[in-house]
Design a protein around this motif. Structure first.
Motif, mmCIF file in Angstrom:
data_model
loop_
_atom_site.group_PDB
_atom_site.id
_atom_site.type_symbol
_atom_site.label_atom_id
_atom_site.label_comp_id
_atom_site.label_asym_id
_atom_site.label_seq_id
_atom_site.Cartn_x
_atom_site.Cartn_y
_atom_site.Cartn_z
ATOM 1 N N THR A 115 0.832 -1.198 0.000
ATOM 2 C CA THR A 115 0.000 0.000 0.000
ATOM 3 C C THR A 115 0.867 1.248 0.000
ATOM 4 O O THR A 115 2.038 1.223 0.387
ATOM 5 C CB THR A 115 -0.921 0.011 1.221
ATOM 6 O OG1 THR A 115 -0.112 0.092 2.412
ATOM 7 C CG2 THR A 115 -1.770 -1.253 1.274
ATOM 8 N N ARG A 123 0.438 3.720 1.951
ATOM 9 C CA ARG A 123 0.704 4.057 3.351
ATOM 10 C C ARG A 123 1.922 3.305 3.878
ATOM 11 O O ARG A 123 2.733 3.856 4.614
ATOM 12 C CB ARG A 123 -0.532 3.733 4.198
ATOM 13 C CG ARG A 123 -0.411 4.146 5.647
ATOM 14 C CD ARG A 123 -1.747 4.037 6.357
ATOM 15 N NE ARG A 123 -2.721 4.942 5.774
ATOM 16 C CZ ARG A 123 -3.968 5.073 6.216
ATOM 17 N NH1 ARG A 123 -4.387 4.342 7.243
ATOM 18 N NH2 ARG A 123 -4.791 5.925 5.650
ATOM 19 N N LEU A 165 5.428 5.028 5.159
ATOM 20 C CA LEU A 165 5.971 4.747 6.482
ATOM 21 C C LEU A 165 7.392 4.209 6.392
ATOM 22 O O LEU A 165 8.262 4.601 7.188
ATOM 23 C CB LEU A 165 5.077 3.737 7.205
ATOM 24 C CG LEU A 165 5.480 3.368 8.635
ATOM 25 C CD1 LEU A 165 5.493 4.606 9.533
ATOM 26 C CD2 LEU A 165 4.561 2.309 9.207
ATOM 27 N N ILE A 185 1.992 12.250 12.813
ATOM 28 C CA ILE A 185 1.129 11.185 12.296
ATOM 29 C C ILE A 185 0.111 11.754 11.314
ATOM 30 O O ILE A 185 -0.131 11.183 10.234
ATOM 31 C CB ILE A 185 0.428 10.460 13.463
ATOM 32 C CG1 ILE A 185 1.456 9.698 14.299
ATOM 33 C CG2 ILE A 185 -0.642 9.501 12.935
ATOM 34 C CD1 ILE A 185 0.888 9.101 15.570
ATOM 35 N N LEU A 186 -0.503 12.891 11.650
ATOM 36 C CA LEU A 186 -1.489 13.504 10.769
ATOM 37 C C LEU A 186 -0.871 13.887 9.422
ATOM 38 O O LEU A 186 -1.485 13.696 8.363
ATOM 39 C CB LEU A 186 -2.096 14.742 11.438
ATOM 40 C CG LEU A 186 -3.060 14.489 12.593
ATOM 41 C CD1 LEU A 186 -3.513 15.812 13.212
ATOM 42 C CD2 LEU A 186 -4.271 13.696 12.103
ATOM 43 N N LEU A 205 1.750 12.495 7.955
ATOM 44 C CA LEU A 205 2.040 11.277 7.189
ATOM 45 C C LEU A 205 0.769 10.671 6.603
ATOM 46 O O LEU A 205 0.772 10.170 5.468
ATOM 47 C CB LEU A 205 2.755 10.262 8.077
ATOM 48 C CG LEU A 205 4.169 10.638 8.519
ATOM 49 C CD1 LEU A 205 4.728 9.587 9.466
ATOM 50 C CD2 LEU A 205 5.097 10.811 7.314
ATOM 51 N N VAL A 206 -0.319 10.705 7.355
ATOM 52 C CA VAL A 206 -1.597 10.211 6.831
ATOM 53 C C VAL A 206 -2.048 11.070 5.654
ATOM 54 O O VAL A 206 -2.501 10.552 4.620
ATOM 55 C CB VAL A 206 -2.667 10.197 7.942
ATOM 56 C CG1 VAL A 206 -4.052 9.918 7.361
ATOM 57 C CG2 VAL A 206 -2.322 9.151 8.991
ATOM 58 N N ALA A 207 -1.916 12.395 5.791
ATOM 59 C CA ALA A 207 -2.288 13.296 4.697
ATOM 60 C C ALA A 207 -1.419 13.047 3.464
ATOM 61 O O ALA A 207 -1.915 13.063 2.326
ATOM 62 C CB ALA A 207 -2.164 14.748 5.154
ATOM 63 N N SER A 265 0.010 10.199 2.625
ATOM 64 C CA SER A 265 -0.425 8.929 2.038
ATOM 65 C C SER A 265 -1.686 9.118 1.206
ATOM 66 O O SER A 265 -1.798 8.578 0.089
ATOM 67 C CB SER A 265 -0.672 7.896 3.136
ATOM 68 O OG SER A 265 0.495 7.652 3.885
ATOM 69 N N GLN A 266 -2.631 9.897 1.718
ATOM 70 C CA GLN A 266 -3.867 10.148 0.979
ATOM 71 C C GLN A 266 -3.593 10.917 -0.304
ATOM 72 O O GLN A 266 -4.182 10.633 -1.355
ATOM 73 C CB GLN A 266 -4.844 10.926 1.860
ATOM 74 C CG GLN A 266 -5.341 10.158 3.073
ATOM 75 C CD GLN A 266 -6.154 8.934 2.691
ATOM 76 O OE1 GLN A 266 -6.842 8.901 1.693
ATOM 77 N NE2 GLN A 266 -6.048 7.887 3.507
ATOM 78 N N THR A 289 -1.949 8.565 -2.819
ATOM 79 C CA THR A 289 -2.947 7.624 -3.324
ATOM 80 C C THR A 289 -3.834 8.293 -4.372
ATOM 81 O O THR A 289 -4.105 7.710 -5.435
ATOM 82 C CB THR A 289 -3.811 7.092 -2.175
ATOM 83 O OG1 THR A 289 -2.974 6.429 -1.221
ATOM 84 C CG2 THR A 289 -4.849 6.100 -2.691
#
Length: 257
Positions: free
Chosen positions: A96, A98, A102, A240-241, A243-245, A247-248, A251
């Motif tokens: 993935t 994500r 990471l 963390i926020l 890195l999530v952003a 990844s989105q 994607t």
């Protein structure tokens, strides 16, 4: 298990690619020469601070410059993948986005932190030699984890993510200006600054709350310990926020290709 192997392989690749950069070691060598010359180690050790406060002060002073190097060297990781077409190869792997983000984040961050940590050990060793207090070594490691790492992880996340949408030299220029404004500019200077808040990645809020030491070599009065806890949680949560952003965003970008 296959996903774990892919993640570990990507992390190992990123670590080796980053730690083998000669400029990385040269820059932190320059930091070492500057800090050992400007920190006046003799003056610090002559202040007769308790070992824990001295270790915290050394961590804060070392943290004045090292995050600048970490942020600068992490900024080109994603653009490098696009430039060398590694991004196209990574998109074909059965993992993935994500997981790839990471792996890249952890591998490149730990590699960049290696010379920064060695620089801190050098300064800590000089302090041990001057004071004869070997207790500074375990206390110094504790202070590095508590004071330095939360901000470093936050800086690393932004430095990996922002160049996905910002030209790398522009980000590096803006980051350098932000570091001075938000971390080294004294709140008493008269200009609004993030310095002295829970979002200060240099660790001054943590140092004041847990150890009674500010980044300006001053001993401060009692500060609520909860401020330090909130600062650590805020910095790690922000990382963390981001890195999530990231990844989105990657994607979404991959789906449009």
């Amino acid at each position: 298990m296959n996903s774990f192997k892919i993640m570990w392989g990507a992390l190992h690749y990123e670590f080796l690619m980053q730690i083998r950069r000669p400029t990385l070691w040269l820059v932190f060598l320059g930091f070492a020469l500057f800090l050992t010359n400007r920190s006046n180690m003799g003056d610090l050790t002559a202040e007769h601070l308790p070992p824990l406060q001295l270790a915290a002060l050394l961590a804060l002073l070392t943290n004045w410059l090292t995050p600048v190097g970490v942020g600068t060297f992490l900024a080109n990781r994603l653009p490098r993948d696009r430039r060398t077409r590694v991004e196209e190869l990574l998109n074909t792997l059965p993992s993935t986005v994500r997981m790839r983000v990471l792996s890249k984040y952890l591998g490149a961050t730990f590699a960049t932190l290696t010379p920064a940590f060695l620089l801190y050990l050098l300064i800590l060793g000089v302090a041990v030699w001057q004071t004869g207090t070997f207790l500074l070594i375990p206390l110094g490691l504790l202070c590095y984890v508590v004071i330095v790492l939360p901000g470093m992880f936050c800086v690393a996340a932004f430095s990996l993510a922002c160049p996905a949408v910002i030209w790398v030299p522009l980000y590096q220029f803006l980051f350098f200006g932000y570091w001075y404004w938000g971390n080294l500019l004294s709140p008493s200077f008269g200009l609004p600054t993030l310095n002295g808040t829970v979002l200060t990645p240099i660790g001054s809020m943590i140092g004041m709350s847990f150890f009674g030491i500010s980044s300006y070599r001053g001993v401060v009065g009692p500060y609520p310990a909860i401020n330090g806890v909130v600062s650590i949680m805020a910095l790690l949560g922000l990382a963390i926020l981001v890195l999530v952003a990231l990844s989105q965003f990657l994607t979404w970008k991959q789906a449009r290709m």
